[in-house]
Design an enzyme around this catalytic site. Sequence first.
Site, PDB file in Angstrom:
ATOM      1  CG  LEU A 145       9.315-120.739  15.634  1.00  0.00           C
ATOM      2  CD1 LEU A 145       9.299-122.145  16.210  1.00  0.00           C
ATOM      3  CD2 LEU A 145       9.074-119.719  16.751  1.00  0.00           C
ATOM      4  CB  SER A 146      13.978-116.772  12.659  1.00  0.00           C
ATOM      5  OG  SER A 146      14.754-115.983  11.827  1.00  0.00           O
TER       6      SER A 146
ATOM      7  CE1 TYR B 211      10.361-106.983   9.618  1.00  0.00           C
ATOM      8  CE2 TYR B 211      11.623-106.004   7.825  1.00  0.00           C
ATOM      9  CZ  TYR B 211      11.532-106.427   9.142  1.00  0.00           C
ATOM     10  OH  TYR B 211      12.618-106.268   9.983  1.00  0.00           O
TER      11      TYR B 211
ATOM     12  CG  ASP C  94      14.946-112.829  12.542  1.00  0.00           C
ATOM     13  OD1 ASP C  94      14.444-112.413  13.594  1.00  0.00           O
ATOM     14  OD2 ASP C  94      14.379-112.746  11.432  1.00  0.00           O
TER      15      ASP C  94
ATOM     16  N   GLY D   2       6.893-122.276   8.737  1.00  0.00           N
ATOM     17  CA  GLY D   2       5.814-121.293   8.691  1.00  0.00           C
ATOM     18  C   GLY D   2       5.378-120.779  10.049  1.00  0.00           C
TER      19      GLY D   2
ATOM     20  CB  SER E 212      15.299-117.409   6.592  1.00  0.00           C
ATOM     21  OG  SER E 212      14.714-116.511   7.492  1.00  0.00           O
TER      22      SER E 212
ATOM     23  CG  HIS F 109       8.588-104.205  13.280  1.00  0.00           C
ATOM     24  ND1 HIS F 109       8.801-104.166  11.925  1.00  0.00           N
ATOM     25  CD2 HIS F 109       7.826-105.304  13.496  1.00  0.00           C
ATOM     26  CE1 HIS F 109       8.169-105.177  11.342  1.00  0.00           C
ATOM     27  NE2 HIS F 109       7.572-105.895  12.281  1.00  0.00           N
TER      28      HIS F 109
HETATM   29  C1  GLA Z   1      11.552-110.065  11.600  1.00  0.00           C
HETATM   30  C2  GLA Z   1      12.877-109.453  11.152  1.00  0.00           C
HETATM   31  C3  GLA Z   1      13.638-108.861  12.354  1.00  0.00           C
HETATM   32  C4  GLA Z   1      12.752-107.918  13.159  1.00  0.00           C
HETATM   33  C5  GLA Z   1      11.398-108.560  13.458  1.00  0.00           C
HETATM   34  C6  GLA Z   1      10.416-107.603  14.080  1.00  0.00           C
HETATM   35  O1  GLA Z   1      11.787-111.178  12.428  1.00  0.00           O
HETATM   36  O2  GLA Z   1      13.679-110.408  10.511  1.00  0.00           O
HETATM   37  O3  GLA Z   1      14.803-108.204  11.911  1.00  0.00           O
HETATM   38  O4  GLA Z   1      12.610-106.687  12.522  1.00  0.00           O
HETATM   39  O5  GLA Z   1      10.781-109.096  12.298  1.00  0.00           O
HETATM   40  O6  GLA Z   1      10.874-107.152  15.296  1.00  0.00           O
END
Ligand code: GLA
Length: 380
Positions: free
Chosen positions: A118-119, A214, A165, A115, A121, A26
């Site tokens: 691992l991003s 978030y 990400d 889920g 999106s 964050h």
């Molecule tokens: C998610 C968000 C990122 C970042 C992280 C936490 O992955 O997409 O932009 O803020 O959380 O570090």
Amino acid sequence: MDSRRQVSSSAVRAASPGRVEFIGNHVDYNGGRVLGAALNLGITATAIPRTDGRLTISSRGSPAIYEGIPGDNEPQSGQLSWVNYPLGIMAVLAEAGYVLSRGLDLSFTSDLPSGAGLSSSAAIELATMEVLAVLEGFELSRTEKVLLAQRAENTFVGVPCGILDQAVSCFGKEDHLVCIDCAETTFDTVPLPPGLHFWIFNTNCKHSLVDSLYARRHAECREALKWLRKEDPGLGYLVEAGREALHSLNRDPDIRRRAEHVIEENSRVSACMEALERGALDTVGDLLFASHASSRDLFENSTPELDALVEILEEYRGSGVVGARLTGGGFGGAVMALTTDAFTRDLADKVVAVYGERHSKAPTPGFLHVVTGEGTRLLD
Ligand code: GLA
């Protein structure tokens, strides 16, 4: 934009990887530096031009198919809500003057576990951007692609995420970490010492309100910055505040803790980069565990399941675990463990077994051994 742009009449394919957040929890939307790694797993997008002006979007493994026309970028819900990632890319491209000239079939395949945080999106966004840019001849730098993808997520999907990400997915490099300076919007890669591995332990537990939690943390950080600016109007980002300034946040202990985490986490990122350069793996490990403790105690975005996994992994420091921490937004999801060759699948099984003994009511975590991979690229 050049009206003589080179449009492609044949299929275009691109791949974009998932990521782990290595350290820098964050801090991206607070103007700090973050380290992440692109994985050898990700999303593949295929775009095939159509002559009838229609647009379809589909994904292997999902029965629902989106059907529409380019430019009609209405957000979707239910089974088709994932389509908001490619549609969001089309919407922000159009706003920036990059309008699709014809219809297409856009389809996706994935080898990322869903889920696990691992991003996928960001990987969908970047893969979409890549195929559309080639298909339509849009000339976009990698930095522009990352910023447009983040905008799609912020404005179309509605998540106030930072740039981590999208940047890691785009700029990833095998055997390297991506270092993002989020204030300067610059991207670099730093080599990972040889012989290191990533293991992802997915708790299979996620807070049902993860997106709104978030957003709440994001708002709390904005609030901290607002108060700190009353004493120091020149403050650009939260990470620029010194520890000594934190006393001005004492009237709200939650806000103070969020700010304290962000400021210290940003220092840990710098310390981690130095330690990696020196090959000081013990220090890297200490910093990863300290990062987790700070997310748990100060930013309060961990969960008992994530904490339990990190605690057990810490007990395996003598057996190849270098460090471990929650990875990504938090409030559930996965723990990342950095290990040496000494950590084996048998040990990973043991970690899960010990977790099961101590937390018999929690779902069994899944785990995955992953290696670093390349960022967004065209295929064929
Ligand atoms: C998610 C968000 C990122 C970042 C992280 C936490 O992955 O997409 O932009 O803020 O959380 O570090």
